[in-house]
Design an enzyme around this catalytic site. Structure first.
Site, PDB file in Angstrom:
ATOM      1  N   ALA A  18     105.107   5.643  -9.573  1.00 18.02           N
ATOM      2  CA  ALA A  18     105.560   7.228  -9.381  1.00 18.02           C
ATOM      3  C   ALA A  18     106.911   8.156  -9.660  1.00 18.02           C
ATOM      4  CB  ALA A  18     106.337   6.648  -7.359  1.00 18.02           C
ATOM      5  N   GLY A  20     107.055   8.553 -12.137  1.00 19.24           N
ATOM      6  CA  GLY A  20     106.584   9.171 -13.632  1.00 19.24           C
ATOM      7  C   GLY A  20     106.641  10.397 -13.891  1.00 19.24           C
ATOM      8  N   TYR A  21     106.555  11.262 -15.440  1.00 21.18           N
ATOM      9  CA  TYR A  21     107.008  12.800 -15.551  1.00 21.18           C
ATOM     10  C   TYR A  21     105.462  13.078 -13.918  1.00 21.18           C
ATOM     11  CZ  TYR A  21     105.761  16.869 -17.061  1.00 21.18           C
ATOM     12  OH  TYR A  21     105.952  19.003 -17.968  1.00 21.18           O
ATOM     13  N   ASP A  70     104.862  -4.751 -10.766  1.00 16.24           N
ATOM     14  CA  ASP A  70     104.146  -4.062 -12.261  1.00 16.24           C
ATOM     15  C   ASP A  70     102.495  -4.381 -12.564  1.00 16.24           C
ATOM     16  OD1 ASP A  70     104.254  -4.904 -15.223  1.00 16.24           O
ATOM     17  OD2 ASP A  70     106.289  -4.744 -15.576  1.00 16.24           O
ATOM     18  N   LEU A  71     102.058  -3.821 -13.857  1.00 15.83           N
ATOM     19  CA  LEU A  71     100.712  -3.576 -14.216  1.00 15.83           C
ATOM     20  C   LEU A  71     100.055  -5.137 -14.107  1.00 15.83           C
ATOM     21  CD1 LEU A  71     100.689   0.137 -16.313  1.00 15.83           C
ATOM     22  CD2 LEU A  71      99.171  -0.774 -13.836  1.00 15.83           C
ATOM     23  N   LYS A 167      93.847   4.424 -23.772  1.00 13.68           N
ATOM     24  CA  LYS A 167      92.901   5.412 -22.922  1.00 13.68           C
ATOM     25  C   LYS A 167      91.545   5.105 -22.277  1.00 13.68           C
ATOM     26  CE  LYS A 167      95.685   7.569 -19.893  1.00 13.68           C
ATOM     27  NZ  LYS A 167      96.536   7.468 -19.107  1.00 13.68           N
ATOM     28  N   PRO A 194      93.529  15.105 -18.206  1.00 12.16           N
ATOM     29  CA  PRO A 194      94.553  16.313 -18.970  1.00 12.16           C
ATOM     30  C   PRO A 194      94.934  16.527 -19.875  1.00 12.16           C
ATOM     31  CG  PRO A 194      95.294  14.707 -17.036  1.00 12.16           C
ATOM     32  CD  PRO A 194      94.711  13.560 -17.814  1.00 12.16           C
ATOM     33  N   VAL A 197     100.505  17.946 -21.267  1.00 11.74           N
ATOM     34  CA  VAL A 197     101.249  18.107 -20.390  1.00 11.74           C
ATOM     35  C   VAL A 197     102.301  18.628 -20.319  1.00 11.74           C
ATOM     36  CG1 VAL A 197     101.834  17.632 -17.715  1.00 11.74           C
ATOM     37  CG2 VAL A 197      99.689  16.597 -18.291  1.00 11.74           C
TER      38      VAL A 197
HETATM   39  P1  NAP Z   1     105.395   8.870 -18.029  1.00 17.62           P
HETATM   40  O1  NAP Z   1     106.506   9.765 -17.505  1.00 17.62           O
HETATM   41  O2  NAP Z   1     105.938   7.917 -18.928  1.00 17.62           O
HETATM   42  O3  NAP Z   1     104.895   7.450 -16.798  1.00 17.62           O
HETATM   43  C1  NAP Z   1     104.484   6.691 -16.748  1.00 17.62           C
HETATM   44  C2  NAP Z   1     104.793   6.441 -15.541  1.00 17.62           C
HETATM   45  O4  NAP Z   1     103.453   4.848 -16.112  1.00 17.62           O
HETATM   46  C3  NAP Z   1     105.917   5.428 -15.546  1.00 17.62           C
HETATM   47  O5  NAP Z   1     105.988   5.623 -13.984  1.00 17.62           O
HETATM   48  C4  NAP Z   1     106.243   3.823 -15.925  1.00 17.62           C
HETATM   49  O6  NAP Z   1     106.703   3.259 -14.856  1.00 17.62           O
HETATM   50  C5  NAP Z   1     104.937   3.733 -15.430  1.00 17.62           C
HETATM   51  N1  NAP Z   1     104.257   1.667 -16.582  1.00 17.62           N
HETATM   52  C6  NAP Z   1     104.191   1.851 -17.682  1.00 17.62           C
HETATM   53  N2  NAP Z   1     104.343   0.769 -18.238  1.00 17.62           N
HETATM   54  C7  NAP Z   1     104.330   0.052 -16.414  1.00 17.62           C
HETATM   55  C8  NAP Z   1     103.821  -1.328 -16.243  1.00 17.62           C
HETATM   56  N3  NAP Z   1     104.164  -2.366 -17.030  1.00 17.62           N
HETATM   57  N4  NAP Z   1     103.790  -1.366 -14.894  1.00 17.62           N
HETATM   58  C9  NAP Z   1     104.235  -0.583 -13.842  1.00 17.62           C
HETATM   59  N5  NAP Z   1     104.414   0.325 -14.655  1.00 17.62           N
HETATM   60  C10 NAP Z   1     104.456   0.667 -15.473  1.00 17.62           C
HETATM   61  O7  NAP Z   1     104.098   9.777 -18.058  1.00 17.62           O
HETATM   62  P2  NAP Z   1     103.550  11.057 -18.076  1.00 17.62           P
HETATM   63  O8  NAP Z   1     103.947  11.922 -18.990  1.00 17.62           O
HETATM   64  O9  NAP Z   1     103.814  11.151 -16.293  1.00 17.62           O
HETATM   65  O10 NAP Z   1     102.118   9.727 -17.866  1.00 17.62           O
HETATM   66  C11 NAP Z   1     101.116   9.378 -16.255  1.00 17.62           C
HETATM   67  C12 NAP Z   1     100.021   9.427 -16.972  1.00 17.62           C
HETATM   68  O11 NAP Z   1      99.136  10.630 -17.363  1.00 17.62           O
HETATM   69  C13 NAP Z   1      99.592   8.432 -17.779  1.00 17.62           C
HETATM   70  O12 NAP Z   1      98.591   7.462 -17.078  1.00 17.62           O
HETATM   71  C14 NAP Z   1      98.922   8.894 -19.025  1.00 17.62           C
HETATM   72  O13 NAP Z   1      98.109   8.351 -20.115  1.00 17.62           O
HETATM   73  C15 NAP Z   1      98.956  10.610 -17.991  1.00 17.62           C
HETATM   74  N6  NAP Z   1      97.919  11.540 -19.524  1.00 17.62           N
HETATM   75  C16 NAP Z   1      99.803  12.309 -19.412  1.00 17.62           C
HETATM   76  C17 NAP Z   1      99.957  13.322 -20.762  1.00 17.62           C
HETATM   77  C18 NAP Z   1     101.346  13.951 -20.510  1.00 17.62           C
HETATM   78  O14 NAP Z   1     101.109  14.891 -22.297  1.00 17.62           O
HETATM   79  N7  NAP Z   1     101.331  13.606 -20.245  1.00 17.62           N
HETATM   80  C19 NAP Z   1      98.269  13.818 -21.103  1.00 17.62           C
HETATM   81  C20 NAP Z   1      97.007  12.771 -20.795  1.00 17.62           C
HETATM   82  C21 NAP Z   1      96.936  11.983 -19.719  1.00 17.62           C
HETATM   83  P3  NAP Z   1     108.559   2.914 -15.767  1.00 17.62           P
HETATM   84  O15 NAP Z   1     109.264   4.547 -15.156  1.00 17.62           O
HETATM   85  O16 NAP Z   1     108.572   1.785 -15.450  1.00 17.62           O
HETATM   86  O17 NAP Z   1     108.379   2.953 -17.083  1.00 17.62           O
END
Ligand code: NAP
Length: 361
Positions: A18, A20-21, A70-71, A167, A194, A197
């Site tokens: 939650a 995450g960005y 945790d995942l 992915k 997406p 982003v």
């Molecule tokens: P983000 O801010 O780095 O968020 C990733 C989230 O995943 C964080 O809350 C992180 O938790 C969590 N996470 C990572 N490893 C984990 C683990 N082992 N156990 C539990 N939680 C874990 O990235 P985001 O940009 O929001 O990305 C969110 C989703 O969108 C992802 O699936 C990403 O692949 C997808 N996505 C993003 C983009 C983009 O451009 N941003 C584009 C396409 C798809 P912590 O805070 O504890 O690290």
């Protein structure tokens, strides 16, 4: 935004990762729609990640509950899912570069997705999985061909970055797992794919999207790799998740969420218009391809960009617009809103000439 499940205020949604960005925007929109929300974070003891979420909850009659998960810990997900009607599975590692061991990214993505889905089995109505356009592919095969939801990345090709593989493999594992469920154990699956982003962050957390914008606005790099990326706004991505959660036509489908594709330098050019007169020097030039190739021998990040050099990447967003009814906004609105948010939150320094959004320059 229309909800299709008759939410009477008691419908509960789990959002993984939650803080995450992307996920923080999903949480905010769910709260605005009147849902009860449970968000997972890896640690409740990290104020930088947890405090902005608490504020979102307080502004919504405390309808947000946070729990640790945790995942890679299969045991924790049954409790996290318990009592939830829907699950938004957004958590997945999203680093800027390529790790030396690609399983650092692939394992949490794939095993984590399966851990979450196993806990959902027979318990929830629908799971919305956050995948990516990188699971669809990176290269249009013919000129003027746009990639669609029917396309899949071939992760066995040489040079595919670990994140892209993670992915594709996680999304494929989700579809295969769901297809193999017996009657009575079923839940519906809808996938959001997406593009890159951008847009204003709600939390203080870093992340790849935020890092790209901070570096471009600060003008710290000499130039940007000449790679073209499809871009979308974080608010559109969150809306797409919320609509796909209950819209009957979204079940069983992938949804590309993308506006147009741009060279990274075009983000800098767009930023210059608004922020140049306010003392910023955004990076807006391309670096020659040979420097990216040399850089890729030493830098994991450049290796990722090298894979995209010279490739035209366009995605068909028909399902986004016609089924989910989410319209892409202009690039300028996305990047200006994001840049102002990063400056106002102190992530990018204010210049002496900074006047803020109301400036009539
Ligand atoms: P983000 O801010 O780095 O968020 C990733 C989230 O995943 C964080 O809350 C992180 O938790 C969590 N996470 C990572 N490893 C984990 C683990 N082992 N156990 C539990 N939680 C874990 O990235 P985001 O940009 O929001 O990305 C969110 C989703 O969108 C992802 O699936 C990403 O692949 C997808 N996505 C993003 C983009 C983009 O451009 N941003 C584009 C396409 C798809 P912590 O805070 O504890 O690290």
């Amino acid at each position: 935004m229309a909800s299709h499940d008759g939410n009477n205020g008691s419908t509960r949604v789990l959002v993984t990762g939650a803080s995450g960005y992307v996920a923080a925007h999903v949480v905010q929109q769910l709260l605005q729609e009147g849902y009860q929300v449970r968000g997972t974070v890896r640690s409740l003891k990290n104020p930088m990640k947890v405090d902005p979420l608490k504020k979102l909850g307080e502004a919504a009659d405390n309808r947000l509950e946070l729990v640790e998960a945790d995942l890679l810990n299969a045991e924790c997900w049954a409790d996290a899912v318990d009592g939830c009607d829907y699950v938004m599975h957004t958590a997945s590692p999203f680093p800027m570069g390529n790790p030396s061991d690609e399983n650092e990214i692939i394992r949490p993505a794939v095993d984590g997705t399966l851990n979450v889905l196993k806990a959902c089995t027979g318990k929830v109505k629908r799971v919305v999985l956050t995948s990516s356009v990188v699971a669809i592919g990176a290269v249009a095969l013919e000129p003027n061909k746009k990639l669609t939801e029917d396309d899949w990345l071939d992760e066995k090709k040489p040079g595919i970055p670990a994140y892209n593989k993670s992915k594709k493999l996680a999304e494929k594992a989700a579809w295969d797992y769901q297809a193999g469920l017996d009657d009575g154990q079923q839940f519906e699956l809808s996938v959001i794919n997406p593009a890159l982003v951008l847009g204003p962050p709600l939390t203080q957390q870093g992340g790849s999207s935020i890092e790209i914008m901070i570096r471009t606005l600060s003008g710290k790099d000499f130039g940007l790799p000449k790679v073209m990326l499809p871009i979308t706004d974080v608010r559109e991505v969150a809306s797409a998740h919320v609509v796909a959660m209950t819209l009957p036509e979204a079940a069983g489908h992938r949804h590309i969420i993308a506006g147009s594709s741009y060279y990274l330098s075009e983000i800098g050019v767009t930023l210059k218009e608004e922020f140049g007169p306010q003392g910023y020097k955004p990076t807006s030039r391309n670096v020659p391809n040979f420097l990216v190739i040399i850089g890729s021998w030493f830098s994991a990040e450049m290796k990722v960009f090298r894979a995209l050099l010279g490739k035209v990447v366009e995605f068909d967003n028909t399902r986004m617009r016609e089924v989910l009814k989410v319209e892409p906004r202009p690039l300028k609105e996305t990047v200006d809103d994001m840049a102002y948010s990063l400056i106002e939150s102190g992530k990018v320094e204010k210049t002496a000439k900074y006047k803020g959004r109301s400036s009539q320059l």
